[in-house]
Scaffold this motif. Sequence first.
Motif, mmCIF file in Angstrom:
data_model
loop_
_atom_site.group_PDB
_atom_site.id
_atom_site.type_symbol
_atom_site.label_atom_id
_atom_site.label_comp_id
_atom_site.label_asym_id
_atom_site.label_seq_id
_atom_site.Cartn_x
_atom_site.Cartn_y
_atom_site.Cartn_z
ATOM 1 N N PRO A 161 78.223 30.916 60.029
ATOM 2 C CA PRO A 161 77.255 31.557 59.113
ATOM 3 C C PRO A 161 76.725 30.579 58.071
ATOM 4 O O PRO A 161 75.573 30.680 57.657
ATOM 5 N N ARG A 184 75.456 39.465 64.623
ATOM 6 C CA ARG A 184 76.449 39.243 63.563
ATOM 7 C C ARG A 184 77.482 40.375 63.551
ATOM 8 O O ARG A 184 77.144 41.541 63.693
ATOM 9 N N GLU A 192 75.275 43.773 63.229
ATOM 10 C CA GLU A 192 73.838 43.636 63.042
ATOM 11 C C GLU A 192 73.266 42.757 64.142
ATOM 12 O O GLU A 192 73.844 41.723 64.479
ATOM 13 N N ARG A 204 64.410 35.679 57.664
ATOM 14 C CA ARG A 204 65.352 36.754 57.345
ATOM 15 C C ARG A 204 66.708 36.201 56.919
ATOM 16 O O ARG A 204 67.421 36.832 56.143
ATOM 17 N N PHE A 205 67.056 35.026 57.440
ATOM 18 C CA PHE A 205 68.351 34.422 57.118
ATOM 19 C C PHE A 205 68.146 33.121 56.346
ATOM 20 O O PHE A 205 68.578 32.053 56.775
ATOM 21 N N PRO A 209 74.684 34.371 56.050
ATOM 22 C CA PRO A 209 75.185 35.750 56.090
ATOM 23 C C PRO A 209 76.719 35.745 56.112
ATOM 24 O O PRO A 209 77.342 34.686 56.172
ATOM 25 N N LYS A 210 77.289 36.911 56.080
ATOM 26 C CA LYS A 210 78.738 37.038 56.195
ATOM 27 C C LYS A 210 79.102 37.364 57.634
ATOM 28 O O LYS A 210 78.346 38.019 58.338
#
Length: 272
Positions: A161, A184, A192, A204-205, A209-210
């Motif tokens: 990530p 994810r 997701e 979007r990223f 992210p986690k």
Amino acid sequence: MPLAVCATPIGNLEDVTLRVLRELAEADVVLCEDTRHSKGLLDRHGIQAKLLSYHQHNEAARTAELLPRLEAGERIALVSDAGLPGVNDPGARLIQAALEAGLPVTVLPGPSAVETALVASGLAGERFQFLGYLPRGEKALATIWEELASSPHPAVAFESPQRLPATLRSLTEALPDRPVAVCRELTKRFEEVARGSAREVASRFSEPPKGEVTLVLGGEDQTVEEAAQSEAVAAVAELVAAGVPRRQAADVVARLSRVSRNTLYAKSLKSR
């Protein structure tokens, strides 16, 4: 007894087969990438077992230690933190050593982040490539994108990530319109699947992210007509003849056409 290679859940602890649970319960010892992680799975299903660490830092020593025990008939099960041991996880060394020693090995199939992500992406076809963990560094990533530029088949890769935003930016520079899915936390509570073009998904990223990430890249759109591609290559050649650097020319034309920059660059070299 054979060495039992057991697939374990990639997230949801209920995604484990009855056969794997029985094997873990009956094993003399269960080899774990992280004993604390595997204990959570065993506790969830009421299984008590003797756990022994088996990871990349002790794999060689453990293999030498375990072969005599397999030869003596001990029942040994091998698991990783998630998925099937031996594929981007410890286990391949022990499996190979057991086979070379003439010892039986059995594989108990189960969850796979690769196939789960591929199907969830909506990009699955009759064939696909598995890339493992993506390399670090811009040059190494650029080489991967160049290899995939003309491939009609989807590709699946693992990525951390923390590195995902930089990876998606790199992909956008090379193949901005390539369909992509970032999968994810598969099978977990906050699962997701973000789908779109490389450019859309990269926006979007913009921040890491986690959770665990599996990346799916669609194949090249084979509906691009040869005539249109030839036109685009000719446009690159004209810009180069006018003094524009070839990579810059390929980048400009790629933005105005449906042909990837790497394809334009390679084909314009051949057309000289």
